[in-house]
Design an enzyme around this catalytic site. Structure first.
Site, PDB file in Angstrom:
ATOM      1  N   ASN A  23       0.881  -1.182   0.000  1.00  0.00           N
ATOM      2  CA  ASN A  23       0.000   0.000   0.000  1.00  0.00           C
ATOM      3  C   ASN A  23       0.906   1.216   0.000  1.00  0.00           C
ATOM      4  O   ASN A  23       2.121   1.096   0.188  1.00  0.00           O
ATOM      5  CB  ASN A  23      -0.962  -0.015   1.193  1.00  0.00           C
ATOM      6  CG  ASN A  23      -0.219   0.025   2.518  1.00  0.00           C
ATOM      7  OD1 ASN A  23       0.476   0.990   2.828  1.00  0.00           O
ATOM      8  ND2 ASN A  23      -0.326  -1.048   3.283  1.00  0.00           N
ATOM      9  N   ASP A  33       1.933  -8.597   1.434  1.00  0.00           N
ATOM     10  CA  ASP A  33       2.757  -7.592   2.101  1.00  0.00           C
ATOM     11  C   ASP A  33       3.171  -8.082   3.492  1.00  0.00           C
ATOM     12  O   ASP A  33       4.365  -8.053   3.852  1.00  0.00           O
ATOM     13  CB  ASP A  33       1.908  -6.314   2.200  1.00  0.00           C
ATOM     14  CG  ASP A  33       2.733  -5.065   2.435  1.00  0.00           C
ATOM     15  OD1 ASP A  33       3.969  -5.138   2.363  1.00  0.00           O
ATOM     16  OD2 ASP A  33       2.114  -4.007   2.685  1.00  0.00           O
TER      17      ASP A  33
HETATM   18  N1  AR6 Z   1       1.980 -15.663  -1.831  1.00  0.00           N
HETATM   19  C1  AR6 Z   1       1.307 -15.467  -2.994  1.00  0.00           C
HETATM   20  N2  AR6 Z   1       0.091 -14.897  -3.047  1.00  0.00           N
HETATM   21  C2  AR6 Z   1      -0.480 -14.514  -1.880  1.00  0.00           C
HETATM   22  C3  AR6 Z   1       0.153 -14.680  -0.628  1.00  0.00           C
HETATM   23  C4  AR6 Z   1       1.450 -15.286  -0.636  1.00  0.00           C
HETATM   24  N3  AR6 Z   1       2.143 -15.490   0.489  1.00  0.00           N
HETATM   25  N4  AR6 Z   1      -0.671 -14.174   0.344  1.00  0.00           N
HETATM   26  C5  AR6 Z   1      -1.783 -13.717  -0.288  1.00  0.00           C
HETATM   27  N5  AR6 Z   1      -1.690 -13.934  -1.621  1.00  0.00           N
HETATM   28  P1  AR6 Z   1      -3.298  -9.039  -1.125  1.00  0.00           P
HETATM   29  P2  AR6 Z   1      -3.999  -6.567  -2.593  1.00  0.00           P
HETATM   30  C6  AR6 Z   1      -2.639 -13.590  -2.709  1.00  0.00           C
HETATM   31  O1  AR6 Z   1      -4.440  -8.865  -0.205  1.00  0.00           O
HETATM   32  O2  AR6 Z   1      -5.331  -7.111  -2.929  1.00  0.00           O
HETATM   33  C7  AR6 Z   1      -2.088  -5.457   2.145  1.00  0.00           C
HETATM   34  O3  AR6 Z   1      -2.570  -5.178   3.433  1.00  0.00           O
HETATM   35  C8  AR6 Z   1      -4.051 -13.244  -2.321  1.00  0.00           C
HETATM   36  O4  AR6 Z   1      -4.828 -14.432  -2.177  1.00  0.00           O
HETATM   37  O5  AR6 Z   1      -1.992  -9.455  -0.578  1.00  0.00           O
HETATM   38  O6  AR6 Z   1      -3.195  -5.892  -3.662  1.00  0.00           O
HETATM   39  C9  AR6 Z   1      -1.290  -4.295   1.564  1.00  0.00           C
HETATM   40  O7  AR6 Z   1      -0.538  -3.638   2.559  1.00  0.00           O
HETATM   41  C10 AR6 Z   1      -4.504 -12.406  -3.512  1.00  0.00           C
HETATM   42  O8  AR6 Z   1      -4.917 -13.224  -4.597  1.00  0.00           O
HETATM   43  O9  AR6 Z   1      -2.990  -7.671  -1.960  1.00  0.00           O
HETATM   44  C11 AR6 Z   1      -2.380  -3.413   1.015  1.00  0.00           C
HETATM   45  O10 AR6 Z   1      -2.945  -2.612   2.023  1.00  0.00           O
HETATM   46  C12 AR6 Z   1      -3.228 -11.674  -3.947  1.00  0.00           C
HETATM   47  O11 AR6 Z   1      -2.155 -12.398  -3.321  1.00  0.00           O
HETATM   48  C13 AR6 Z   1      -3.396  -4.398   0.501  1.00  0.00           C
HETATM   49  O12 AR6 Z   1      -3.196  -5.588   1.275  1.00  0.00           O
HETATM   50  C14 AR6 Z   1      -3.175 -10.228  -3.522  1.00  0.00           C
HETATM   51  O13 AR6 Z   1      -3.767 -10.076  -2.249  1.00  0.00           O
HETATM   52  C15 AR6 Z   1      -3.168  -4.744  -0.949  1.00  0.00           C
HETATM   53  O14 AR6 Z   1      -4.212  -5.563  -1.402  1.00  0.00           O
END
Ligand code: AR6
Length: 170
Positions: A23, A33
């Protein structure tokens, strides 16, 4: 460039650079993240804080990307990018495409040859997986880069299937 789909955890990837779905604060969060900072250790946050104190006092804008060390991760660098929050009333696809393009541009600056991407914005930011997969693949395919391998690391069978389908369609 070789495009690969993998089901798994992005923090375990042995690549030159892993992309973080961050973010704009660059100071951590949940999802990818949270996992990257937990596993990579405090060095990453330290460099993020330094970026906030210098180039990105107002935060990293949506659609932009910036690199730090990868700390204790198997990768050499983390490229932090900020995806758009999905909106039903406004088309923010161009910002999502920009995350992939800008991350590859930063990877080129670093000289990275292999890059792992998560499905940016498809978690906490609410982007529908099918559409997120189409934008990710079409953008990476169209972006000129010296990166030789782009690996999409999908968390779970559903995300993997969406990317497989988008790869077939494209
Ligand atoms: N490895 C691969 N993919 C993952 C993992 C992992 N370890 N963990 C989750 N995913 P998100 P966004 C997937 O929420 O939507 C954070 O708080 C997950 O299932 O990580 O861009 C940041 O600080 C999903 O399909 O990112 C921001 O505030 C994808 O990765 C916010 O979340 C992205 O999910 C960003 O949200």
């Amino acid at each position: 460039m070789e495009l690969k789909l993998v089901q798994g955890d992005i923090t375990e990837q042995e690549v030159d650079a892993v992309v973080n779905a961050a973010n704009s604060s660059l100071l951590g969060g949940g999802g990818v993240d949270g996992a990257i900072h937990r596993r990579g250790g405090p060095e990453i946050l330290q460099e993020c804080r330094a970026l906030r104190a210098s180039r990105y006092g107002g935060g990293l804008p949506t659609g932009h990307a910036v690199a730090t060390t990868a700390g204790r991760l198997p990768a050499r660098w983390v490229i932090h990018t900020v995806g758009p929050v999905h909106s039903a009333s406004e088309d923010r696809s161009e910002l999502l495409a920009s995350c992939y393009r800008e991350s590859l541009r930063v990877a080129d600056e670093l000289g990275a040859r292999s890059v792992a991407f998560p499905a940016i914005s498809t978690g906490i930011y609410g982007w529908p997986m099918d559409d997120g997969a189409r934008i990710a693949l079409s953008t990476v395919r169209r972006t000129p880069t010296g990166v030789l391998e782009v690996r999409f690391v999908l968390f779970g069978a559903e995300a993997y299937a969406a990317f497989e389908e988008a790869l077939r369609e494209g």
